[in-house]
Design a protein around this motif. Structure first.
Motif, PDB file in Angstrom:
ATOM      1  N   MET A   1       4.329   3.884  -6.476  1.00 10.91           N
ATOM      2  CA  MET A   1       4.494   5.315  -6.704  1.00 10.91           C
ATOM      3  C   MET A   1       4.060   5.760  -8.091  1.00 10.91           C
ATOM      4  O   MET A   1       3.796   6.949  -8.305  1.00 10.91           O
ATOM      5  N   GLY A   2       3.994   4.848  -9.040  1.00 13.31           N
ATOM      6  CA  GLY A   2       3.608   5.189 -10.388  1.00 13.31           C
ATOM      7  C   GLY A   2       2.139   5.536 -10.498  1.00 13.31           C
ATOM      8  O   GLY A   2       1.308   4.986  -9.775  1.00 13.31           O
ATOM      9  N   PRO A   3       1.804   6.454 -11.415  1.00 12.20           N
ATOM     10  CA  PRO A   3       0.403   6.861 -11.560  1.00 12.20           C
ATOM     11  C   PRO A   3      -0.521   5.741 -12.007  1.00 12.20           C
ATOM     12  O   PRO A   3      -1.735   5.830 -11.799  1.00 12.20           O
ATOM     13  N   SER A   4       0.009   4.712 -12.634  1.00 20.27           N
ATOM     14  CA  SER A   4      -0.800   3.589 -13.065  1.00 20.27           C
ATOM     15  C   SER A   4      -0.912   2.500 -12.014  1.00 20.27           C
ATOM     16  O   SER A   4      -1.668   1.535 -12.194  1.00 20.27           O
ATOM     17  N   GLU A   5      -0.189   2.642 -10.936  1.00 15.72           N
ATOM     18  CA  GLU A   5      -0.195   1.623  -9.895  1.00 15.72           C
ATOM     19  C   GLU A   5      -1.315   1.919  -8.908  1.00 15.72           C
ATOM     20  O   GLU A   5      -1.096   2.226  -7.730  1.00 15.72           O
TER      21      GLU A   5
ATOM     22  N   ILE B   1       0.846  -1.192   0.000  1.00 14.82           N
ATOM     23  CA  ILE B   1       0.000   0.000   0.000  1.00 14.82           C
ATOM     24  C   ILE B   1       0.877   1.235   0.000  1.00 14.82           C
ATOM     25  O   ILE B   1       1.659   1.443   0.923  1.00 14.82           O
ATOM     26  N   PHE B   2       0.732   2.037  -1.037  1.00 17.04           N
ATOM     27  CA  PHE B   2       1.420   3.311  -1.072  1.00 17.04           C
ATOM     28  C   PHE B   2       0.561   4.404  -0.454  1.00 17.04           C
ATOM     29  O   PHE B   2       1.022   5.165   0.390  1.00 17.04           O
ATOM     30  N   ARG B   3      -0.678   4.461  -0.886  1.00 15.45           N
ATOM     31  CA  ARG B   3      -1.617   5.417  -0.318  1.00 15.45           C
ATOM     32  C   ARG B   3      -3.042   4.967  -0.608  1.00 15.45           C
ATOM     33  O   ARG B   3      -3.368   4.635  -1.733  1.00 15.45           O
TER      34      ARG B   3
END
Length: 122
Positions: free
Chosen positions: A103-107, A28-30
């Protein structure tokens, strides 16, 4: 990626209370938002309550004043306190989350728990 596990369901009499918990785990990043949905056999899954990171909370009209959603961001948890339960609240309750797992926008993805049964007897 992200796993959601609900707990706290059970059998309760009309007018009683139950508290549901959902724990998010994995990578989990956010977490952007978490919420609760419910579904009965043969019917569409419906929103119960959601809470985003900005503090916005949305409740279904049918549960306003009776249910309370809360989040513990430190522990990646979301709760649903259900009071004054009615037979029509009987359903499988599912935890839902929108979260970045990297962290990537697609993740980014939408995730669902396995559900926990809530049965309210009349």
């Amino acid at each position: 990626q992200v796993q959601l596990v609900e707990s706290g369901g059970g059998l309760v009499q009309t007018g009683g209370s139950l508290g549901l918990s959902c724990a998010a785990s994995g990578t989990i990043f956010r977490i952007i938002a978490m919420g609760w949905y419910r579904q009965t056999p043969g019917k569409q899954r419906e929103l119960v309550a959601t809470a985003n990171s900005g503090g916005a909370i949305n409740y279904a009209d049918s549960v306003k004043g009776r249910f309370t959603i809360s989040r513990d961001n430190t522990n990646n948890m979301v709760y649903l306190q259900m009071n004054s339960l009615k037979p029509e609240d009987t359903a499988v309750y599912y935890c839902n989350a929108y979260a970045y797992y990297g962290m990537g926008p697609s993740e980014f993805g939408e995730y669902w728990g396995q559900g926990t049964q809530v049965t309210v007897s009349s």
